[in-house]
Design a protein around this motif. Sequence first.
Motif, mmCIF file in Angstrom:
data_model
loop_
_atom_site.group_PDB
_atom_site.id
_atom_site.type_symbol
_atom_site.label_atom_id
_atom_site.label_comp_id
_atom_site.label_asym_id
_atom_site.label_seq_id
_atom_site.Cartn_x
_atom_site.Cartn_y
_atom_site.Cartn_z
ATOM 1 N N ALA A 5 0.824 -1.210 0.000
ATOM 2 C CA ALA A 5 0.000 0.000 0.000
ATOM 3 C C ALA A 5 0.859 1.261 0.000
ATOM 4 O O ALA A 5 0.539 2.236 -0.687
ATOM 5 C CB ALA A 5 -0.957 0.001 1.184
ATOM 6 N N SER A 6 1.968 1.241 0.696
ATOM 7 C CA SER A 6 2.832 2.419 0.758
ATOM 8 C C SER A 6 3.584 2.664 -0.548
ATOM 9 O O SER A 6 4.202 3.706 -0.719
ATOM 10 C CB SER A 6 3.839 2.277 1.902
ATOM 11 N N LYS A 7 3.518 1.717 -1.451
ATOM 12 C CA LYS A 7 4.199 1.845 -2.744
ATOM 13 C C LYS A 7 3.247 2.303 -3.850
ATOM 14 O O LYS A 7 3.666 2.478 -4.983
ATOM 15 C CB LYS A 7 4.804 0.497 -3.174
ATOM 16 N N LEU A 8 1.974 2.500 -3.474
ATOM 17 C CA LEU A 8 0.941 2.821 -4.464
ATOM 18 C C LEU A 8 0.256 4.141 -4.144
ATOM 19 O O LEU A 8 0.190 4.562 -2.989
ATOM 20 C CB LEU A 8 -0.123 1.719 -4.467
ATOM 21 N N LYS A 10 -2.961 6.357 -3.458
ATOM 22 C CA LYS A 10 -4.113 6.048 -2.604
ATOM 23 C C LYS A 10 -5.230 5.301 -3.346
ATOM 24 O O LYS A 10 -5.775 4.336 -2.826
ATOM 25 C CB LYS A 10 -4.657 7.361 -2.029
ATOM 26 N N ALA A 11 -5.564 5.725 -4.549
ATOM 27 C CA ALA A 11 -6.677 5.136 -5.293
ATOM 28 C C ALA A 11 -6.446 3.676 -5.666
ATOM 29 O O ALA A 11 -7.389 2.971 -6.019
ATOM 30 C CB ALA A 11 -6.928 5.950 -6.559
ATOM 31 N N PHE A 12 -5.210 3.206 -5.564
ATOM 32 C CA PHE A 12 -4.888 1.848 -5.999
ATOM 33 C C PHE A 12 -4.499 0.923 -4.841
ATOM 34 O O PHE A 12 -4.250 -0.256 -5.055
ATOM 35 C CB PHE A 12 -3.752 1.894 -7.031
ATOM 36 N N GLU A 13 -4.484 1.436 -3.631
ATOM 37 C CA GLU A 13 -4.017 0.672 -2.472
ATOM 38 C C GLU A 13 -4.811 -0.596 -2.192
ATOM 39 O O GLU A 13 -4.264 -1.558 -1.685
ATOM 40 C CB GLU A 13 -4.030 1.551 -1.215
ATOM 41 N N GLU A 14 -6.082 -0.609 -2.507
ATOM 42 C CA GLU A 14 -6.941 -1.746 -2.171
ATOM 43 C C GLU A 14 -7.167 -2.725 -3.324
ATOM 44 O O GLU A 14 -7.868 -3.713 -3.163
ATOM 45 C CB GLU A 14 -8.300 -1.234 -1.660
ATOM 46 N N LEU A 15 -6.582 -2.449 -4.476
ATOM 47 C CA LEU A 15 -6.783 -3.347 -5.615
ATOM 48 C C LEU A 15 -6.135 -4.706 -5.369
ATOM 49 O O LEU A 15 -5.031 -4.780 -4.841
ATOM 50 C CB LEU A 15 -6.160 -2.759 -6.885
ATOM 51 N N PRO A 16 -6.796 -5.774 -5.779
ATOM 52 C CA PRO A 16 -6.154 -7.088 -5.710
ATOM 53 C C PRO A 16 -4.987 -7.142 -6.716
ATOM 54 O O PRO A 16 -4.988 -6.403 -7.710
ATOM 55 C CB PRO A 16 -7.252 -8.069 -6.092
ATOM 56 N N LEU A 17 -4.027 -7.984 -6.450
ATOM 57 C CA LEU A 17 -2.850 -8.073 -7.314
ATOM 58 C C LEU A 17 -3.213 -8.339 -8.771
ATOM 59 O O LEU A 17 -2.575 -7.794 -9.683
ATOM 60 C CB LEU A 17 -1.904 -9.169 -6.809
ATOM 61 N N GLU A 18 -4.239 -9.150 -8.978
ATOM 62 C CA GLU A 18 -4.662 -9.482 -10.340
ATOM 63 C C GLU A 18 -5.106 -8.236 -11.122
ATOM 64 O O GLU A 18 -4.961 -8.188 -12.338
ATOM 65 C CB GLU A 18 -5.802 -10.511 -10.331
ATOM 66 N N GLU A 19 -5.629 -7.255 -10.417
ATOM 67 C CA GLU A 19 -6.037 -5.998 -11.060
ATOM 68 C C GLU A 19 -4.893 -4.996 -11.076
ATOM 69 O O GLU A 19 -4.770 -4.207 -12.017
ATOM 70 C CB GLU A 19 -7.247 -5.404 -10.345
ATOM 71 N N LEU A 20 -4.068 -5.021 -10.059
ATOM 72 C CA LEU A 20 -2.947 -4.090 -9.966
ATOM 73 C C LEU A 20 -1.976 -4.272 -11.129
ATOM 74 O O LEU A 20 -1.385 -3.305 -11.612
ATOM 75 C CB LEU A 20 -2.221 -4.286 -8.629
ATOM 76 N N VAL A 21 -1.825 -5.481 -11.602
ATOM 77 C CA VAL A 21 -0.950 -5.754 -12.750
ATOM 78 C C VAL A 21 -1.388 -4.928 -13.967
ATOM 79 O O VAL A 21 -0.547 -4.496 -14.755
ATOM 80 C CB VAL A 21 -0.976 -7.261 -13.090
ATOM 81 N N ASN A 22 -2.679 -4.677 -14.094
ATOM 82 C CA ASN A 22 -3.208 -3.927 -15.231
ATOM 83 C C ASN A 22 -3.387 -2.441 -14.943
ATOM 84 O O ASN A 22 -3.857 -1.700 -15.809
ATOM 85 C CB ASN A 22 -4.533 -4.539 -15.685
#
Length: 68
Positions: A5-8, A10-22
């Motif tokens: 979360a600290s690397k993202l 705010k709007a992306f902190e809660e995304l699952p990894l499968e979505e974060l990849v995109n």
Amino acid sequence: MAGLASKLDKAFEELPLEELVNAPVASLQGVSDADAEHLKAAFGIVTVGDLGTNKFFLWAQSIVALAK
């Protein structure tokens, strides 16, 4: 996903990894929209997944690891 979360942004902190990849590369803390445009122009990088699998970045990581 603890610690990510600290690397993202705010709007992306809660995304699952499968979505974060995109997610756009600018979702990473410290990567501005202008930086993202430069990455796209230079290397065709648009998403976090693109950045993580870019051959030039992977080659550089391998060189660093082997040099240790």
